[in-house]
Design a protein around this motif. Structure first.
Motif, PDB file in Angstrom:
ATOM      1  N   ILE A 158       1.607  17.786   4.113  1.00 33.55           N
ATOM      2  CA  ILE A 158       0.960  17.300   2.889  1.00 33.55           C
ATOM      3  C   ILE A 158       1.275  15.815   2.701  1.00 33.55           C
ATOM      4  O   ILE A 158       2.240  15.437   2.041  1.00 33.55           O
ATOM      5  CB  ILE A 158       1.374  18.153   1.673  1.00 33.55           C
ATOM      6  N   SER A 159       0.443  14.976   3.319  1.00 35.39           N
ATOM      7  CA  SER A 159       0.618  13.530   3.162  1.00 35.39           C
ATOM      8  C   SER A 159      -0.303  12.988   2.067  1.00 35.39           C
ATOM      9  O   SER A 159       0.021  11.995   1.421  1.00 35.39           O
ATOM     10  CB  SER A 159       0.339  12.805   4.480  1.00 35.39           C
ATOM     11  N   ASP A 160      -1.440  13.649   1.871  1.00 36.63           N
ATOM     12  CA  ASP A 160      -2.433  13.133   0.903  1.00 36.63           C
ATOM     13  C   ASP A 160      -2.716  14.096  -0.248  1.00 36.63           C
ATOM     14  O   ASP A 160      -3.791  14.040  -0.848  1.00 36.63           O
ATOM     15  CB  ASP A 160      -3.743  12.818   1.636  1.00 36.63           C
ATOM     16  N   GLY A 161      -1.808  14.992  -0.559  1.00 38.78           N
ATOM     17  CA  GLY A 161      -2.027  15.943  -1.653  1.00 38.78           C
ATOM     18  C   GLY A 161      -2.560  17.261  -1.117  1.00 38.78           C
ATOM     19  O   GLY A 161      -3.387  17.273  -0.212  1.00 38.78           O
TER      20      GLY A 161
ATOM     21  N   ALA B 185      12.724  12.043  -3.750  1.00 41.99           N
ATOM     22  CA  ALA B 185      11.641  12.747  -3.040  1.00 41.99           C
ATOM     23  C   ALA B 185      10.608  11.743  -2.536  1.00 41.99           C
ATOM     24  O   ALA B 185      10.000  11.933  -1.488  1.00 41.99           O
ATOM     25  CB  ALA B 185      10.982  13.761  -3.960  1.00 41.99           C
ATOM     26  N   HIS B 186      10.407  10.662  -3.296  1.00 44.11           N
ATOM     27  CA  HIS B 186       9.455   9.637  -2.867  1.00 44.11           C
ATOM     28  C   HIS B 186      10.022   8.769  -1.740  1.00 44.11           C
ATOM     29  O   HIS B 186       9.327   8.472  -0.771  1.00 44.11           O
ATOM     30  CB  HIS B 186       9.068   8.738  -4.054  1.00 44.11           C
ATOM     31  N   GLN B 187      11.286   8.384  -1.901  1.00 48.93           N
ATOM     32  CA  GLN B 187      11.873   7.434  -0.945  1.00 48.93           C
ATOM     33  C   GLN B 187      12.379   8.093   0.335  1.00 48.93           C
ATOM     34  O   GLN B 187      12.379   7.474   1.393  1.00 48.93           O
ATOM     35  CB  GLN B 187      13.031   6.687  -1.623  1.00 48.93           C
TER      36      GLN B 187
ATOM     37  N   GLY C  30      -7.600  14.123  -2.391  1.00 45.01           N
ATOM     38  CA  GLY C  30      -6.304  13.481  -2.630  1.00 45.01           C
ATOM     39  C   GLY C  30      -6.408  11.989  -2.375  1.00 45.01           C
ATOM     40  O   GLY C  30      -7.488  11.399  -2.483  1.00 45.01           O
ATOM     41  N   TYR C  31      -5.307  11.388  -1.980  1.00 46.29           N
ATOM     42  CA  TYR C  31      -5.273   9.958  -1.718  1.00 46.29           C
ATOM     43  C   TYR C  31      -6.202   9.603  -0.563  1.00 46.29           C
ATOM     44  O   TYR C  31      -6.218  10.269   0.461  1.00 46.29           O
ATOM     45  CB  TYR C  31      -3.849   9.525  -1.363  1.00 46.29           C
ATOM     46  N   ALA C  32      -7.020   8.575  -0.742  1.00 44.53           N
ATOM     47  CA  ALA C  32      -7.865   8.101   0.362  1.00 44.53           C
ATOM     48  C   ALA C  32      -7.787   6.578   0.376  1.00 44.53           C
ATOM     49  O   ALA C  32      -7.784   5.935  -0.680  1.00 44.53           O
ATOM     50  CB  ALA C  32      -9.292   8.566   0.178  1.00 44.53           C
TER      51      ALA C  32
ATOM     52  N   ILE D 226       0.863  -1.192   0.000  1.00 44.38           N
ATOM     53  CA  ILE D 226       0.000   0.000   0.000  1.00 44.38           C
ATOM     54  C   ILE D 226       0.896   1.237   0.000  1.00 44.38           C
ATOM     55  O   ILE D 226       0.779   2.107  -0.865  1.00 44.38           O
ATOM     56  CB  ILE D 226      -0.941   0.050   1.237  1.00 44.38           C
ATOM     57  N   HIS D 227       1.811   1.291   0.962  1.00 40.97           N
ATOM     58  CA  HIS D 227       2.701   2.450   1.089  1.00 40.97           C
ATOM     59  C   HIS D 227       4.072   2.213   0.455  1.00 40.97           C
ATOM     60  O   HIS D 227       4.828   3.151   0.238  1.00 40.97           O
ATOM     61  CB  HIS D 227       2.912   2.807   2.561  1.00 40.97           C
ATOM     62  N   PHE D 228       4.410   0.981   0.231  1.00 40.72           N
ATOM     63  CA  PHE D 228       5.723   0.663  -0.359  1.00 40.72           C
ATOM     64  C   PHE D 228       5.671  -0.744  -0.924  1.00 40.72           C
ATOM     65  O   PHE D 228       4.774  -1.531  -0.574  1.00 40.72           O
ATOM     66  CB  PHE D 228       6.839   0.751   0.687  1.00 40.72           C
ATOM     67  N   SER D 229       6.616  -1.027  -1.813  1.00 36.29           N
ATOM     68  CA  SER D 229       6.750  -2.405  -2.308  1.00 36.29           C
ATOM     69  C   SER D 229       8.230  -2.666  -2.533  1.00 36.29           C
ATOM     70  O   SER D 229       9.049  -1.742  -2.440  1.00 36.29           O
ATOM     71  CB  SER D 229       5.983  -2.580  -3.620  1.00 36.29           C
ATOM     72  N   SER D 230       8.568  -3.894  -2.857  1.00 37.35           N
ATOM     73  CA  SER D 230       9.984  -4.213  -3.090  1.00 37.35           C
ATOM     74  C   SER D 230      10.505  -3.467  -4.320  1.00 37.35           C
ATOM     75  O   SER D 230      11.709  -3.292  -4.480  1.00 37.35           O
ATOM     76  CB  SER D 230      10.147  -5.719  -3.265  1.00 37.35           C
TER      77      SER D 230
ATOM     78  N   GLY E 126       7.880  10.614  -8.787  1.00 37.41           N
ATOM     79  CA  GLY E 126       8.924   9.619  -8.505  1.00 37.41           C
ATOM     80  C   GLY E 126       8.338   8.227  -8.377  1.00 37.41           C
ATOM     81  O   GLY E 126       8.911   7.244  -8.861  1.00 37.41           O
ATOM     82  N   LEU E 127       7.164   8.144  -7.729  1.00 35.02           N
ATOM     83  CA  LEU E 127       6.490   6.847  -7.592  1.00 35.02           C
ATOM     84  C   LEU E 127       6.096   6.299  -8.969  1.00 35.02           C
ATOM     85  O   LEU E 127       6.307   5.114  -9.256  1.00 35.02           O
ATOM     86  CB  LEU E 127       5.255   6.992  -6.698  1.00 35.02           C
ATOM     87  N   ASP E 128       5.544   7.162  -9.818  1.00 36.46           N
ATOM     88  CA  ASP E 128       5.167   6.729 -11.175  1.00 36.46           C
ATOM     89  C   ASP E 128       6.386   6.224 -11.946  1.00 36.46           C
ATOM     90  O   ASP E 128       6.305   5.251 -12.686  1.00 36.46           O
ATOM     91  CB  ASP E 128       4.492   7.872 -11.934  1.00 36.46           C
TER      92      ASP E 128
HETATM   93  C1  LIG Z   1       3.688   0.827  -3.860  1.00 35.64           C
HETATM   94  C2  LIG Z   1       2.959   2.122  -3.646  1.00 35.64           C
HETATM   95  N1  LIG Z   1       1.781   2.330  -4.249  1.00 35.64           N
HETATM   96  C3  LIG Z   1       1.093   3.495  -4.039  1.00 35.64           C
HETATM   97  C4  LIG Z   1       1.598   4.452  -3.235  1.00 35.64           C
HETATM   98  C5  LIG Z   1       0.855   5.759  -3.063  1.00 35.64           C
HETATM   99  N2  LIG Z   1       0.350   6.021  -1.745  1.00 35.64           N
HETATM  100  C6  LIG Z   1       0.198   5.070  -0.828  1.00 35.64           C
HETATM  101  S1  LIG Z   1      -0.356   5.728   0.632  1.00 35.64           S
HETATM  102  C7  LIG Z   1      -0.419   7.281   0.006  1.00 35.64           C
HETATM  103  C8  LIG Z   1      -0.895   8.463   0.795  1.00 35.64           C
HETATM  104  C9  LIG Z   1      -0.365   8.547   2.179  1.00 35.64           C
HETATM  105  O1  LIG Z   1      -0.860   7.487   2.974  1.00 35.64           O
HETATM  106  P1  LIG Z   1      -1.480   7.754   4.402  1.00 35.64           P
HETATM  107  O2  LIG Z   1      -2.794   8.478   4.190  1.00 35.64           O
HETATM  108  O3  LIG Z   1      -1.650   6.422   5.041  1.00 35.64           O
HETATM  109  O4  LIG Z   1      -0.512   8.631   5.130  1.00 35.64           O
HETATM  110  C10 LIG Z   1      -0.001   7.285  -1.318  1.00 35.64           C
HETATM  111  C11 LIG Z   1       0.052   8.487  -2.185  1.00 35.64           C
HETATM  112  C12 LIG Z   1       2.855   4.192  -2.619  1.00 35.64           C
HETATM  113  N3  LIG Z   1       3.434   5.075  -1.808  1.00 35.64           N
HETATM  114  N4  LIG Z   1       3.502   3.019  -2.855  1.00 35.64           N
END
Ligand SMILES: Cc1ncc(C[n+]2csc(CCOP(=O)(O)O)c2C)c(N)n1
Ligand SMILES: Nc1ncnc2c1ncn2[C@@H]1O[C@H](COP(=O)(O)OP(=O)(O)OP(=O)(O)O)[C@@H](O)[C@H]1O
Ligand SMILES: [Mg+2]
Ligand SMILES: [Mg+2]
Ligand SMILES: [Mg+2]
Length: 328
Positions: free
Chosen positions: A220-223, A194-196, A324-326, A51-55, A170-172
């Protein structure tokens, strides 16, 4: 030696903990001292594998670094001085051998170092599926300071502390989702970094706290669209953003407007701060920012009106309907 005991020994921070830590890692709970004249500030954020990261997107060190950095960012958004952190980690039975998991702690320590934060405890469990890391942070802020989302008033100037759009771009890049081959390699690396490795804006938060002025602050965590909406709702005001004024990396401006807006307005994980404060403090904020090495970009104004975010772009003013991101 017992394996769990050995594990805990291996993740203890190498630096000696500060004097505020009366009891740290190793007992049933931590004991820390309070500070007269300050309140404790406490936040928690979780990162979940896939969700937030992958390998593909993050090394174990990046995961650790970011799991703490995103939390320091919430402290920064309250104007707090970071102090301690607690780590809860759920480790999958497959794919995360101890040495790889320990590397997460290298990243955590790296993020902690700059602000002198001490690891004071945590929890380690196994899980059948994805890795989950939850970090709780503590900080302190002067009892007189309240940089909450409900502090914006009509007439305020809206600022951000740095360029937006880099982290989602950067994620894209990492996920190979757009043809970004036209972007020079060094610029690509900057977007990925910036992403990492987002940099929490502690100095900027402290600038507002130390000035002692009224200000609404959000990280700004969600845009910015979503974070500005949160301020609009909490303060019952209309936030008006000017697209041309929002700082963004030059390399993104060649992309179609809708793509640029996806990144800049809705992408998130920037961990810059957005602030609204009275125009009468504009000059002093700029002067202090310059001295402190903090960047401040004016991006809009607060108006009276229904809680909403308007965007001025290409000669039109429109109320943003997307958020933004939800997660849901
Ligand atoms: C592999 C991968 N796919 C998608 C995303 C994009 N993403 C995930 S959580 C989030 C918002 C912040 O989360 P929270 O609201 O929990 O702080 C975003 C923009 C990523 N980082 N890695
Ligand atoms: N499951 C929960 N239980 C209790 N409080 C929660 C829960 N989830 C969120 N909150 C609280 O809701 C408020 C907003 O949380 P949110 O996570 O949206 O903020 P944030 O950390 O700034 O954003 P992000 O998680 O995107 O970084 C905070 O006060 C947070 O402590
Ligand atoms: Mg949160
Ligand atoms: Mg936040
Ligand atoms: Mg957060």
């Amino acid at each position: 030696m017992d394996q769990e005991f050995e594990w805990i020994e291996s993740i203890k921070q190498k630096r000696k903990t500060g004097e505020s830590v009366i009891v740290g890692v190793g007992d049933d709970a931590a004991i820390v001292s309070g500070v007269a004249g300050f309140y404790d500030v406490i936040a928690v954020d979780t990162m979940v594998e896939d969700i937030h990261f992958s390998s593909v997107t993050m090394t174990p060190e990046d995961i650790g670094y970011k799991a703490l950095a995103v939390n320091i960012s919430d402290l920064a958004a309250m104007g707090a001085i970071p102090r301690h952190y607690i780590v809860s980690i759920a480790i999958p039975k497959k794919g995360w051998p101890q040495e790889k998991t320990r590397r997460i702690y290298e990243g955590l320590e790296e993020a902690a170092e700059k602000d002198g934060m001490d690891l004071i405890g945590g929890d380690t469990v196994s899980t059948s599926d994805k890795l989950v890391i939850t970090v709780t942070v503590t900080g302190i802020v002067e009892t007189s300071v309240r940089l909450t989302r409900d502090q914006a008033e009509p007439g305020d100037v809206i600022v951000v502390t740095g360029p937006l759009g880099s982290s989602p771009a950067g994620l894209d890049l990492l996920l190979g989702q757009d043809d970004m081959t036209a972007i020079p390699e060094t610029e690509q690396e900057a977007l990925v970094k910036a992403h990492q490795r987002p940099v929490p804006q502690v100095k900027a938060g402290r600038l507002f706290a130390e000035m002692g002025i009224r200000a609404a602050l959000n990280d700004i965590s969600d845009g910015i669209a979503r974070e500005a909406k949160e301020i609009a709702e909490a303060s019952s005001v209309r936030m008006v953003l000017d697209w041309n004024r929002i700082p963004k990396p030059d390399v993104l401006t060649g992309f179609p407007m809708s793509k640029q807006q996806d990144w800049v307005l809705y992408g998130g994980e920037e961990f810059q701060l957005v602030a609204a404060f009275s125009r009468e403090h504009w000059r002093e904020v700029c002067l202090r920012a310059q001295t402190a090495g903090v960047s401040i970009f004016p991006v809009g104004m607060v108006e009276q009106g229904d809680a909403a975010v308007d965007l001025i772009c290409e000669g039109k003013r429109e109320t943003l309907t997307r958020s933004g991101y939800a997660h849901f």
